[in-house]
Design a protein around this motif. Structure first.
Motif, PDB file in Angstrom:
ATOM      1  N   MET A   1      -1.570   5.905  -6.530  1.00  0.00           N
ATOM      2  CA  MET A   1      -2.716   5.485  -6.059  1.00  0.00           C
ATOM      3  C   MET A   1      -3.675   5.943  -5.251  1.00  0.00           C
ATOM      4  O   MET A   1      -3.050   6.988  -4.440  1.00  0.00           O
ATOM      5  N   ASP A   2      -5.060   5.909  -5.196  1.00  0.00           N
ATOM      6  CA  ASP A   2      -5.597   6.671  -4.354  1.00  0.00           C
ATOM      7  C   ASP A   2      -5.911   6.035  -3.008  1.00  0.00           C
ATOM      8  O   ASP A   2      -6.973   6.481  -2.041  1.00  0.00           O
ATOM      9  N   GLY A   3      -5.500   4.962  -2.551  1.00  0.00           N
ATOM     10  CA  GLY A   3      -5.971   4.352  -1.393  1.00  0.00           C
ATOM     11  C   GLY A   3      -5.768   2.806  -1.421  1.00  0.00           C
ATOM     12  O   GLY A   3      -4.977   2.106  -2.225  1.00  0.00           O
ATOM     13  N   VAL A   4      -6.490   2.217  -0.562  1.00  0.00           N
ATOM     14  CA  VAL A   4      -6.326   0.469  -0.368  1.00  0.00           C
ATOM     15  C   VAL A   4      -7.618   0.218  -0.098  1.00  0.00           C
ATOM     16  O   VAL A   4      -8.510   0.651   0.651  1.00  0.00           O
TER      17      VAL A   4
ATOM     18  N   VAL B   1      -2.524   5.088   5.607  1.00  0.00           N
ATOM     19  CA  VAL B   1      -2.973   5.604   4.182  1.00  0.00           C
ATOM     20  C   VAL B   1      -3.092   6.912   4.110  1.00  0.00           C
ATOM     21  O   VAL B   1      -2.688   7.546   3.315  1.00  0.00           O
ATOM     22  N   ARG B   2      -3.756   7.520   5.292  1.00  0.00           N
ATOM     23  CA  ARG B   2      -3.946   8.986   5.358  1.00  0.00           C
ATOM     24  C   ARG B   2      -2.522   9.965   5.232  1.00  0.00           C
ATOM     25  O   ARG B   2      -2.211  10.836   4.530  1.00  0.00           O
TER      26      ARG B   2
ATOM     27  N   ALA C   1       0.930  -1.253   0.019  1.00  0.00           N
ATOM     28  CA  ALA C   1      -0.014   0.067  -0.101  1.00  0.00           C
ATOM     29  C   ALA C   1       0.893   1.322   0.193  1.00  0.00           C
ATOM     30  O   ALA C   1       0.682   2.146  -0.824  1.00  0.00           O
ATOM     31  N   LEU C   2       1.910   1.346   0.872  1.00  0.00           N
ATOM     32  CA  LEU C   2       2.626   2.461   0.886  1.00  0.00           C
ATOM     33  C   LEU C   2       3.443   2.628  -0.449  1.00  0.00           C
ATOM     34  O   LEU C   2       3.096   4.096  -0.904  1.00  0.00           O
TER      35      LEU C   2
END
Length: 300
Positions: free
Chosen positions: A205-208, A224-225, A197-198
């Motif tokens: 990418m916009d998130g997970v 994530v934020r 994710a990181l």
């Protein structure tokens, strides 16, 4: 607001709690929803494969959806998983499931059949024409045995107005880069891999859509934020804190690891439906050790 803006951040692919008699445990499901929302996730993904949907009947799926809508209201967006390898049946599900309160449909690519890229394109094109909500592609070749190529994703994004995003879980960083390079500006691209994710958010990418956020919603959603704010040093600290936990979640099967953690936290019973079984005693003991190391046991 675009789907990309609405679903930025962490979505959690919810597990389905079961009782010892294998009925759906709606009291535990209620606790789980509270746990992840209070933990800070941005949206819920219901009836994804982490929810053991191959073992859940259509009537049970509708009960789960309706319960989720009543419980959540408008507090967070809800994405509904509807997929399969029979295009006609998937369309029928899209047309008959209660989707009025859904924000989008997450549709895993057809498993086992191994369609060509043209077959994948035509499958999703028909789904997009039938769907009353935006479609998010779900590419997870490790489970489906076929990969949605970057070129096919971009073709669908450009030619099908109702296909508005992808959960990309190929683990192929080069493929991810090509999608991010060529996507339309409002096309959502979210990771389907907690471990990466990181790195993937750093690439754009916009998130997970996360499995781990069932268990660690506060730390995961904050990581994530921080990534979305480009505060990667802080995010890295949270990633490394959770990293061994991620390993344990997937050590045997998904969601056996997740359910072991949630059972230790007192949120659900440690029950799965065959052919999946609970985590082995050896690995479950490692889950306990890991949770004790985090000092997160608490009365719930």
């Amino acid at each position: 607001m675009s789907l990309r803006d609405t679903l930025k951040g962490t979505g959690v692919a919810l597990v389905t709690p079961f009782k010892e008699n294998q009925d759906i445990d709606f009291e535990a499901y209620d606790r789980l929803i509270d746990f992840v929302i209070h933990g800070g996730v941005e949206y819920l993904v219901v009836l994804g494969t982490t929810g053991e949907t191959p073992t859940i009947s259509k009537s049970e799926k509708i009960d789960i959806l309706e319960f989720t809508y009543r419980k959540v209201g408008l507090s967070v967006p809800i994405v509904v998983g509807i997929g399969g390898n029979n295009t006609k049946e998937v369309i029928n599900d899209i047309e008959t499931y209660p989707l009025q309160q859904a924000t989008a449909i997450l549709s895993a690519s057809p498993y086992y059949s191994k369609p060509s890229q043209e077959g994948l394109f035509r499958h999703y094109k028909l789904l997009s024409e039938a769907a009353p909500k935006p479609i998010i592609l779900y590419n997870v070749p490790g489970r489906t045995a076929s990969n949605i190529a970057a070129e096919t994703t971009i073709r669908l994004a450009n030619e099908c107005s109702n296909i508005m995003g992808i959960k990309e879980a190929s683990g192929n960083m080069i493929q991810c880069f090509h999608i991010l390079k060529d996507r339309p500006s409002e096309f959502l691209v979210t990771s389907g891999d907690d471990h990466l994710a990181l790195s993937l958010i750093a690439a754009g990418m916009d998130g997970v859509i996360s499995v781990a956020a069932n268990c660690f919603p506060k730390d995961f959603s904050e990581m994530v934020r921080q990534c979305l704010r480009s505060d990667f040093n802080s995010a890295k600290g949270l990633l490394f804190k959770m990293l061994h936990g991620f390993d344990l979640l997937f050590v045997e099967n998904n969601p056996a690891g997740v359910k072991a953690v949630l059972a230790e936290l007192g949120i659900i019973e440690n029950q799965l439906r065959l052919p999946l079984v609970p985590l082995s005693e050896t690995h479950h003991s490692k889950v306990k050790e890991y949770l004790e190391s985090l000092k997160i046991y608490q009365a719930l």
